[in-house]
Design an enzyme around this catalytic site. Structure first.
Site, PDB file in Angstrom:
ATOM      1  N   ASP A 161     -33.424  36.614 -54.603  1.00 34.26           N
ATOM      2  CA  ASP A 161     -34.903  36.559 -54.207  1.00 34.26           C
ATOM      3  C   ASP A 161     -35.621  35.763 -55.339  1.00 34.26           C
ATOM      4  OD1 ASP A 161     -37.240  37.646 -52.657  1.00 34.26           O
ATOM      5  OD2 ASP A 161     -37.636  38.117 -54.750  1.00 34.26           O
ATOM      6  N   ASP A 210     -39.607  24.850 -55.404  1.00 33.29           N
ATOM      7  CA  ASP A 210     -39.474  24.114 -54.348  1.00 33.29           C
ATOM      8  C   ASP A 210     -39.172  24.922 -53.252  1.00 33.29           C
ATOM      9  OD1 ASP A 210     -38.589  22.142 -52.382  1.00 33.29           O
ATOM     10  OD2 ASP A 210     -36.773  21.866 -53.149  1.00 33.29           O
ATOM     11  N   SER A 211     -40.498  25.481 -52.783  1.00 32.77           N
ATOM     12  CA  SER A 211     -40.513  26.573 -51.580  1.00 32.77           C
ATOM     13  C   SER A 211     -40.924  25.767 -50.118  1.00 32.77           C
ATOM     14  CB  SER A 211     -41.562  27.517 -51.986  1.00 32.77           C
ATOM     15  OG  SER A 211     -42.945  26.733 -51.995  1.00 32.77           O
TER      16      SER A 211
END
Lengths: 275, 275
Positions: free
Chosen positions: B137, B155-156
């Site tokens: 996570d 970089d979501s």
């Protein structure tokens, strides 16, 4: 789901927009014209199945085609717009106080008629005192003009249908002749993702005729790929040599004096098309 | 007509792409994953119905998220990528010789697995000796790191599903703590046409934590509106003060040293979101 309008920007890719209602569908002497009320973009003008302009994002194209050359020229008085029957380019041209006369030559009178009716925030400027509107063939109008204009803006459709002649070297030669000795012209030249060959060809053709040839870009969400190019041919003035004092205060939503310079910094794969 | 994939980028607008075949459809622990072979864009990774990357236009996003901060930092050695399981950002990071270690923290192991299988030109760099991959996570990983990284790249996905926590001020506070004293971070922050409020909020949140906060853009045809934004938070170094000697020769298809500066010149309506 409701009714959706889809433009195939290539054989295998497109955009799709939900429709509130279709306002008009007309077969003109030159092309199919549709005026569509969309949920996302407001009213949308479609010619031969291609999105020409929408109320919501039109400001990008119209500002960028007009202000980059009009601020590059030190004192533009006479401006010619070829195509652009929706009136958006003329609206931006008139923001320059130096402009004494702006002539619009649109081949298709129906574009003028339906734009005035359904795109009033775009076409309203066509009624201005400084504007002369001619329903005429742009190629022939240019061919019959000599040293007349400070700036010529080519707001054509893509090179199919009535606009084919506007992407030829003969047309650019005519533009050179129709411009005054320090004249500037800009043409919209489609996108680098799907039409790289076209950009390369126009850039070469213009480069053979004008001493200063440059390419710049803008983001237009409803146009193919979202990245649009404009090719500028200039007899003397260079867009990157504009002094900061030249920029007068005009109201815009996309163009800024900073972007005036930055829009010429091309992504590598676009720059390659000019080399 | 064949089969088409359509992404609704808003409730009323989208893109549509012709499919050769669907390569995989998987329900992972976090999201729906689809790998689609398209005619126009090559293989395309789709998460929760949103296009994440395509073989043909991926270079824009990956180059722009990586090279702008990595050339702004004078000597980036340790780099963390949060998300980005397709490996594209890591590939660009590794082009910088100063980088000794690049850590990727991707929450969804299936993204790594399917990217390696179907996007080898993008994910290939994940096997490099300098790369450490953790399936973990990102929010918690950041919370447990202290003064460790020179550059952090977020970089979501868009702020739905597993990425919601990555658009909170708590996350940016954690990033500030996880960075060294002259560290820099960049996050993708969606598009200004449909997500203006998000950009404004992130810009404000980051501005309260970092002394240098800036916004830059790139054209990505398969992302909503085609105009993408990136928010940079930096402790010391300013991206516009990078000296020209800093730029080393790396192979790119979008990023150039000229664009490094120009990408910060924002369209007026985007600049307004930062004021």
């Amino acid at each position: 789901m409701g009714i959706w309008f889809t433009e195939k920007q290539t054989a295998n890719f497109g955009i799709t927009a939900k429709i509130k209602q279709t306002l008009a569908t007309v077969k003109t002497d030159f092309q199919e014209l549709e005026m569509i009320q969309t949920e996302e973009w407001g009213n949308m003008l479609v010619l031969d199945d291609m999105v020409m302009t929408t109320e919501k994002d039109e400001f990008v194209y119209h500002e960028m085609v007009a202000h980059v050359p009009l601020f590059t020229h030190p004192n533009p008085k006479k401006v010619l717009v070829v195509g652009g029957g929706d009136g958006g380019v003329i609206r931006e041209v008139l923001k320059h106080k130096s402009v004494e006369k702006a002539t619009l030559v649109e081949v298709d009178g129906k574009v003028l008629e339906y734009s005035k009716k359904y795109l009033p925030t775009i076409a309203g400027a066509l009624d201005d005192d400084r504007v002369e509107v001619k329903v005429d063939d742009g190629f022939m109008y240019i061919a019959n003009s000599k040293r007349e204009f400070d700036v010529i803006l080519v707001d054509s459709t893509e090179p199919v249908g009535p606009a084919v002649s506007l992407f030829t070297q003969g047309f650019y030669t005519g533009i050179h002749k129709a411009l005054k000795d320090d004249g500037i012209f800009v043409a919209q030249t489609d996108n680098p993702w799907f039409k790289a060959d076209l950009i390369r060809q126009v850039y070469n053709d213009v480069g053979e005729i004008f001493s200063v040839t440059t390419l710049y870009t803008a983001n237009i969400p409803t146009y193919p790929s979202g990245l649009w190019t404009f090719t500028m041919g200039s007899k003397i003035h260079h867009p990157l040599k504009v002094k900061k004092e030249r920029f007068t205060d005009i109201e815009t939503n996309y163009y800024t004096s900073e972007l005036h310079y930055a829009c010429f910094a091309l992504p590598k794969f676009v720059k390659d098309l000019t080399e």
